[in-house]
Design a protein around this motif. Sequence first.
Motif, PDB file in Angstrom:
ATOM      1  N   GLU A 180       0.817  -1.207   0.000  1.00  0.00           N
ATOM      2  CA  GLU A 180       0.000   0.000   0.000  1.00  0.00           C
ATOM      3  C   GLU A 180       0.851   1.256   0.000  1.00  0.00           C
ATOM      4  OE1 GLU A 180      -2.117   1.062   3.751  1.00  0.00           O
ATOM      5  OE2 GLU A 180      -1.461  -0.929   4.390  1.00  0.00           O
ATOM      6  N   ASN A 181       0.226   2.316  -0.461  1.00  0.00           N
ATOM      7  CA  ASN A 181       0.774   3.666  -0.311  1.00  0.00           C
ATOM      8  C   ASN A 181      -0.414   4.610  -0.136  1.00  0.00           C
ATOM      9  OD1 ASN A 181      -0.340   4.055  -2.849  1.00  0.00           O
ATOM     10  ND2 ASN A 181       1.612   4.461  -3.894  1.00  0.00           N
ATOM     11  N   GLU A 182      -0.240   5.886  -0.373  1.00  0.00           N
ATOM     12  CA  GLU A 182      -1.328   6.832  -0.118  1.00  0.00           C
ATOM     13  C   GLU A 182      -2.476   6.691  -1.112  1.00  0.00           C
ATOM     14  OE1 GLU A 182      -0.349  10.935  -0.875  1.00  0.00           O
ATOM     15  OE2 GLU A 182       1.328  10.350  -2.181  1.00  0.00           O
ATOM     16  N   HIS A 183      -2.227   6.004  -2.245  1.00  0.00           N
ATOM     17  CA  HIS A 183      -3.243   5.906  -3.288  1.00  0.00           C
ATOM     18  C   HIS A 183      -3.985   4.574  -3.342  1.00  0.00           C
ATOM     19  CE1 HIS A 183      -2.348   9.719  -5.264  1.00  0.00           C
ATOM     20  NE2 HIS A 183      -1.062   9.446  -5.152  1.00  0.00           N
ATOM     21  N   PHE A 184      -3.359   3.487  -2.947  1.00  0.00           N
ATOM     22  CA  PHE A 184      -3.986   2.188  -3.141  1.00  0.00           C
ATOM     23  C   PHE A 184      -3.537   1.185  -2.081  1.00  0.00           C
ATOM     24  CE2 PHE A 184       0.065   1.774  -5.345  1.00  0.00           C
ATOM     25  CZ  PHE A 184       0.486   0.507  -4.979  1.00  0.00           C
ATOM     26  N   THR A 185      -4.327   0.119  -1.961  1.00  0.00           N
ATOM     27  CA  THR A 185      -3.902  -1.075  -1.239  1.00  0.00           C
ATOM     28  C   THR A 185      -4.029  -2.253  -2.201  1.00  0.00           C
ATOM     29  OG1 THR A 185      -6.115  -1.553  -0.356  1.00  0.00           O
ATOM     30  CG2 THR A 185      -4.645  -0.211   1.000  1.00  0.00           C
ATOM     31  N   ARG A 208      -6.346 -14.803  -6.025  1.00  0.00           N
ATOM     32  CA  ARG A 208      -7.244 -13.650  -6.024  1.00  0.00           C
ATOM     33  C   ARG A 208      -6.439 -12.399  -5.763  1.00  0.00           C
ATOM     34  NH1 ARG A 208     -12.088 -12.382  -1.814  1.00  0.00           N
ATOM     35  NH2 ARG A 208     -10.360 -11.427  -0.655  1.00  0.00           N
ATOM     36  N   THR A 209      -6.570 -11.452  -6.672  1.00  0.00           N
ATOM     37  CA  THR A 209      -5.885 -10.169  -6.548  1.00  0.00           C
ATOM     38  C   THR A 209      -6.922  -9.059  -6.452  1.00  0.00           C
ATOM     39  OG1 THR A 209      -3.970 -10.920  -7.825  1.00  0.00           O
ATOM     40  CG2 THR A 209      -4.298  -8.543  -7.654  1.00  0.00           C
ATOM     41  N   ARG A 210      -6.835  -8.275  -5.402  1.00  0.00           N
ATOM     42  CA  ARG A 210      -7.749  -7.146  -5.204  1.00  0.00           C
ATOM     43  C   ARG A 210      -6.945  -5.872  -4.984  1.00  0.00           C
ATOM     44  NH1 ARG A 210     -12.855  -9.175  -3.261  1.00  0.00           N
ATOM     45  NH2 ARG A 210     -13.467 -10.658  -4.900  1.00  0.00           N
ATOM     46  N   VAL A 211      -7.382  -4.818  -5.646  1.00  0.00           N
ATOM     47  CA  VAL A 211      -6.792  -3.495  -5.483  1.00  0.00           C
ATOM     48  C   VAL A 211      -7.894  -2.530  -5.071  1.00  0.00           C
ATOM     49  CG1 VAL A 211      -5.642  -1.559  -6.625  1.00  0.00           C
ATOM     50  CG2 VAL A 211      -4.962  -3.914  -7.171  1.00  0.00           C
ATOM     51  N   VAL A 212      -7.650  -1.773  -4.015  1.00  0.00           N
ATOM     52  CA  VAL A 212      -8.590  -0.740  -3.581  1.00  0.00           C
ATOM     53  C   VAL A 212      -7.962   0.617  -3.856  1.00  0.00           C
ATOM     54  CG1 VAL A 212      -9.851   0.270  -1.650  1.00  0.00           C
ATOM     55  CG2 VAL A 212      -9.561  -2.216  -1.781  1.00  0.00           C
ATOM     56  N   LEU A 213      -8.639   1.427  -4.669  1.00  0.00           N
ATOM     57  CA  LEU A 213      -8.192   2.795  -4.927  1.00  0.00           C
ATOM     58  C   LEU A 213      -8.795   3.687  -3.839  1.00  0.00           C
ATOM     59  CD1 LEU A 213      -8.635   2.881  -8.816  1.00  0.00           C
ATOM     60  CD2 LEU A 213      -6.596   2.281  -7.476  1.00  0.00           C
ATOM     61  N   ARG A 215      -9.051   6.972  -3.002  1.00  0.00           N
ATOM     62  CA  ARG A 215      -9.798   8.221  -3.081  1.00  0.00           C
ATOM     63  C   ARG A 215     -11.305   7.980  -3.089  1.00  0.00           C
ATOM     64  NH1 ARG A 215     -10.049  12.321  -8.164  1.00  0.00           N
ATOM     65  NH2 ARG A 215     -11.405  10.618  -8.839  1.00  0.00           N
ATOM     66  N   ASP A 216     -11.755   7.028  -3.936  1.00  0.00           N
ATOM     67  CA  ASP A 216     -13.184   6.761  -4.047  1.00  0.00           C
ATOM     68  C   ASP A 216     -13.588   5.407  -3.470  1.00  0.00           C
ATOM     69  OD1 ASP A 216     -13.578   9.190  -5.356  1.00  0.00           O
ATOM     70  OD2 ASP A 216     -13.197   8.308  -7.324  1.00  0.00           O
ATOM     71  N   GLY A 217     -12.612   4.666  -2.927  1.00  0.00           N
ATOM     72  CA  GLY A 217     -12.921   3.360  -2.381  1.00  0.00           C
ATOM     73  C   GLY A 217     -13.256   2.312  -3.427  1.00  0.00           C
ATOM     74  N   VAL A 218     -12.833   2.526  -4.658  1.00  0.00           N
ATOM     75  CA  VAL A 218     -13.112   1.596  -5.757  1.00  0.00           C
ATOM     76  C   VAL A 218     -12.343   0.294  -5.538  1.00  0.00           C
ATOM     77  CG1 VAL A 218     -12.698   1.186  -8.218  1.00  0.00           C
ATOM     78  CG2 VAL A 218     -13.681   3.344  -7.453  1.00  0.00           C
ATOM     79  N   VAL A 219     -13.027  -0.842  -5.717  1.00  0.00           N
ATOM     80  CA  VAL A 219     -12.402  -2.155  -5.564  1.00  0.00           C
ATOM     81  C   VAL A 219     -12.271  -2.818  -6.927  1.00  0.00           C
ATOM     82  CG1 VAL A 219     -12.542  -4.415  -4.453  1.00  0.00           C
ATOM     83  CG2 VAL A 219     -13.414  -2.387  -3.263  1.00  0.00           C
ATOM     84  N   LEU A 220     -11.042  -3.197  -7.281  1.00  0.00           N
ATOM     85  CA  LEU A 220     -10.763  -3.843  -8.562  1.00  0.00           C
ATOM     86  C   LEU A 220     -10.367  -5.298  -8.327  1.00  0.00           C
ATOM     87  CD1 LEU A 220      -8.573  -1.031 -10.211  1.00  0.00           C
ATOM     88  CD2 LEU A 220     -11.062  -1.336 -10.359  1.00  0.00           C
ATOM     89  N   ASP A 221     -10.910  -6.180  -9.158  1.00  0.00           N
ATOM     90  CA  ASP A 221     -10.611  -7.614  -9.074  1.00  0.00           C
ATOM     91  C   ASP A 221      -9.944  -8.048 -10.375  1.00  0.00           C
ATOM     92  OD1 ASP A 221     -11.205 -10.400  -7.746  1.00  0.00           O
ATOM     93  OD2 ASP A 221     -11.859 -10.578  -9.837  1.00  0.00           O
ATOM     94  N   LEU A 222      -8.847  -8.806 -10.256  1.00  0.00           N
ATOM     95  CA  LEU A 222      -8.075  -9.204 -11.435  1.00  0.00           C
ATOM     96  C   LEU A 222      -8.082 -10.720 -11.610  1.00  0.00           C
ATOM     97  CD1 LEU A 222      -6.003  -8.510 -13.716  1.00  0.00           C
ATOM     98  CD2 LEU A 222      -4.208  -8.843 -11.989  1.00  0.00           C
TER      99      LEU A 222
END
Length: 454
Positions: A180-185, A208-213, A215-222
């Motif tokens: 993680e950093n200030e932009h994503f986990t 399972r790979t998940r990324v949370v952006l 700023r808007d709490g967007v959850v991405l699944d890859l």
Amino acid sequence: MGSPKKNESKGFFSAMTSGFSMFGTAMSRSVNGLLGYEGVEVINPEGGKEDAEEEAQRGRWRQEERDSYWKMMQKYIGSDVTSMVTLPVIIFEPMTMLQKMAELMEYSHLLDQADECEDPYLRLVYASSWAISVYFAYQRTWKPFNPILGETYEMVNHGGISFISEQVSHHPPMSAGHSENEHFTYDCTSKLKTKFLGNSVDVYPVGRTRVVLKRDGVVLDLVPPPTKVHNLIFGRTFVDSPGEMIMTNLTTGDKVVLYFQPCGWFGAGRYEVDGYVYSADEEPKIMMTGKWNEKMSYQPCDMEGEPLPGTELKEVWRVADVPKNDKYQYTHFAHKINSFDTAPKKLLASDSRLRPDRYALEKGDLSKAGTEKHSLEERQRAEKRAREEKGHQFTPRWFDPTDEITATPWGDLEIYRYNGKYTEHRALADTSGEEANANSVEFNPWQYGNVSAE
């Protein structure tokens, strides 16, 4: 060109696959041609005498080694050989699978851009380009070391991120990672599944790979495509990843589907990636095209998947400069991963950098690397016996097992969740002035006890 809209009888994914097949063919003849992708690499997917000779010149296999290894491996054809076969150290690279997980962070700035982006479709362009970028590193044909149970890898000093991965299971081999950093986990649970086919091996990414952006709490699944390693023993070894990569915005329903072209004779189609960003209503919004070993570009499109008038292709990612004639085909970032420059203060004794077999191979001492590898494997077996005699179970330190089971295209996966303890540990450790290097800290991933082989 056929429209990739929803097909009521076949379902969404079948319709997309059909649409991408037509799109990929057209794009390879048009857009890729305009971008100058006419060069081909002479590769025989089946392997041949010339390829075998070139592979031998790389120092990978001597003829007698190939013959001996082939006799040993024939009995495993059709099997999952993830952790059941002892392999000669000559085919290894001085890196573990935990470190290889960290290579996904080389172009983490793309996730920063995705977080800052207000356009929901362009956000997926940035995020999926990040997911594609690691394939340049994945084309290496050297095998990374299997992590010891309890082994870890830490990385700091790159793009403001912190990264921790841990081997959470030995049978089956499973790794968990968090960054993680200030932009994503970023959170990943990985369990590779393989199928040995003789001179090749199929690798299925049961993970399972998940990324949370943030700023808007967007959850991405890859969901990445499977990988195939060709010509393991005879011929010129190379890696191919034909199939679909799907990244879904679980918050909005938007998604991007990218098709990785298979490698044909003389390298035709190798590296090429084409696809679309779709809205939640399954309408194409942006087309993407490029090569995973070079660059990716994008362009807004209409409902038929055709470029919008007045728009042009824009480059979103390009591979960084790489060292020339590097023995292991490492990027500059891969060298940083092995370096203590990216290690935090008070490095965990379980860190992959400290493995004596990996370190010996990095220094070019194959004999010592083989001896140390055997010693570590024996100590791991001894620890397991001692643990089982006491009726104890291994417990990961930085990741907790959950009751969640997720289905992947290649099998079910038990999910491990980052427990936050590493963040607390790092905050305390960073106040220490203690540094770490390969000579000052002994590799010690053993949680039950630092047992020695009998």
